[in-house]
Design a protein around this motif. Structure first.
Motif, PDB file in Angstrom:
ATOM      1  N   GLU A  43       0.829  -1.213   0.000  1.00 49.59           N
ATOM      2  CA  GLU A  43       0.000   0.000   0.000  1.00 49.59           C
ATOM      3  C   GLU A  43       0.863   1.262   0.000  1.00 49.59           C
ATOM      4  OE1 GLU A  43      -2.906  -1.220   3.098  1.00 49.59           O
ATOM      5  OE2 GLU A  43      -4.272  -1.437   1.407  1.00 49.59           O
ATOM      6  N   GLU A  76      -5.606   4.458   1.845  1.00 55.53           N
ATOM      7  CA  GLU A  76      -4.531   3.457   1.870  1.00 55.53           C
ATOM      8  C   GLU A  76      -3.622   3.638   3.093  1.00 55.53           C
ATOM      9  OE1 GLU A  76      -5.157   1.007   0.328  1.00 55.53           O
ATOM     10  OE2 GLU A  76      -4.822   1.027  -1.832  1.00 55.53           O
ATOM     11  N   HIS A  79      -5.376   2.041   5.951  1.00 54.46           N
ATOM     12  CA  HIS A  79      -5.283   0.568   5.859  1.00 54.46           C
ATOM     13  C   HIS A  79      -3.915   0.101   6.356  1.00 54.46           C
ATOM     14  CE1 HIS A  79      -8.204   0.839   2.164  1.00 54.46           C
ATOM     15  NE2 HIS A  79      -8.767   1.200   3.298  1.00 54.46           N
ATOM     16  N   HIS A 158     -11.949  -2.710   4.925  1.00 51.30           N
ATOM     17  CA  HIS A 158     -10.872  -2.574   3.948  1.00 51.30           C
ATOM     18  C   HIS A 158     -11.388  -2.957   2.552  1.00 51.30           C
ATOM     19  CE1 HIS A 158      -6.292  -3.271   3.080  1.00 51.30           C
ATOM     20  NE2 HIS A 158      -6.889  -2.588   2.141  1.00 51.30           N
ATOM     21  N   GLU A 162     -11.522  -0.659  -0.786  1.00 49.69           N
ATOM     22  CA  GLU A 162     -10.796  -1.084  -1.998  1.00 49.69           C
ATOM     23  C   GLU A 162     -11.715  -1.004  -3.207  1.00 49.69           C
ATOM     24  OE1 GLU A 162      -7.659  -1.498  -2.526  1.00 49.69           O
ATOM     25  OE2 GLU A 162      -7.275  -1.103  -0.431  1.00 49.69           O
ATOM     26  N   HIS A 165     -12.256   2.788  -4.177  1.00 51.00           N
ATOM     27  CA  HIS A 165     -11.199   3.559  -4.875  1.00 51.00           C
ATOM     28  C   HIS A 165     -10.557   2.769  -6.029  1.00 51.00           C
ATOM     29  CE1 HIS A 165      -8.077   2.131  -1.665  1.00 51.00           C
ATOM     30  NE2 HIS A 165      -7.832   1.479  -2.781  1.00 51.00           N
TER      31      HIS A 165
HETATM   32 FE   LIG Z   1      -5.971  -0.809   0.974  1.00 48.95          FE
END
Ligand SMILES: [Fe+2]
Ligand SMILES: [Fe+2]
Length: 280
Positions: A43, A76, A79, A158, A162, A165
């Protein structure tokens, strides 16, 4: 342009969780742990690729992408931070992250290359994560059956982001004039590398866990990878779609992601779409 909200997840990942946190199932636990091990390095690479791609845009295009890029970076980065806490617990179980250092060494080879290469690699990985995310959100009751609630929430949050985006790196690649041949070439390479690394780290986790050669491990792997609700059956079509000339990530279904975010609004607080400054 997608509006990307950064969300703070209301869970405590510093409190310990069980070694076989995924329903007591060594395979599912080792598989998810392997993926988590790839995130801090992966990431960060995606963040850098998108930031560098943004910097290479003409000023008018930057204005169009600015909010989305900031949202992408914020999602990100969040995450990464939470998977870092998760991975710290895995180290306490004696698991060793071999994937992260291997990926880091490989990605270092791209230094100095045209930023479109890193973006094509990011777009390829983002397609992987988006189709994995939709599969997980749709089959969460089977795949995350009996899972530690905090980790279930982490994985589904998460996954939802994902899916949300999934177009950012792809659109930047296109905006910078990235061509179709490299887009597909990197997707082919990323497929081989990603699958190889996932298998290697899952096997390494099972070996260190002492559960590699147990019948239940292989039975669970067969069911969750190749069964009726399995990963391969549900992601092969969306995987192949990436090779189409008219492919765009927005064509992929995101109903499960939207539904999760709507139903689970109590699990997070939105922190706005501008968490991290993007340099001009
Ligand atoms: Fe991610
Ligand atoms: Fe992502």
């Amino acid at each position: 342009m997608a509006e990307l909200v950064v969300r703070r997840l209301l869970i405590d990942l510093e409190a310990p969780f069980a070694r076989h946190w995924c329903g007591g199932d060594p395979f599912r636990t080792a598989f998810f742990n392997a993926l988590s091990m790839s995130f801090p390095v992966g990431e960060q690479f995606f963040i850098d690729a998108v930031r560098n791609g943004f910097k290479a845009l003409a000023p008018e295009a930057q204005a169009r992408f600015r909010d989305e890029v900031q949202g992408f970076v914020g999602q990100e980065a969040t995450h990464r931070r939470l998977h870092g806490l998760y991975n710290a617990q895995l180290e306490r179980f004696g698991l060793v992250n071999e994937w992260g250092p291997r990926a880091q060494a490989r990605l270092a080879l791209l230094e100095g290359a045209d930023p479109r290469h890193a973006l094509a690699i990011t777009a390829a990985n983002e397609h992987f994560t988006a189709i994995f995310a939709e599969w997980l959100l749709r089959h969460a009751d089977a795949v995350l059956e009996g899972a530690e609630p905090r980790l279930r929430t982490l994985w589904l949050w998460h996954s939802a982001e994902e899916s949300e985006h999934r177009s950012t790196a792809f659109d930047l690649y296109r905006a910078l004039g990235g061509n179709e041949a490299w887009r597909r070439t990197w997707f082919r390479r990323v497929t081989l590398i990603f699958l190889g690394d996932t298998i290697r780290q899952t096997v390494a986790n099972l070996r260190r866990d002492g559960t590699l050669w147990q019948w239940r491990t292989w039975r669970s792997a067969a069911r969750h990878l190749f069964g009726r609700q399995g990963l391969v059956r549900h992601t092969f079509g969306p995987w192949r779609a990436y090779f189409r000339r008219d492919f765009h990530p927005a064509q992929q279904d995101d109903a499960a992601s939207r539904a999760w975010l709507a139903v689970n609004a109590g699990q997070y607080t939105p922190v706005g779409a501008r968490p991290a400054p993007v340099p001009d």
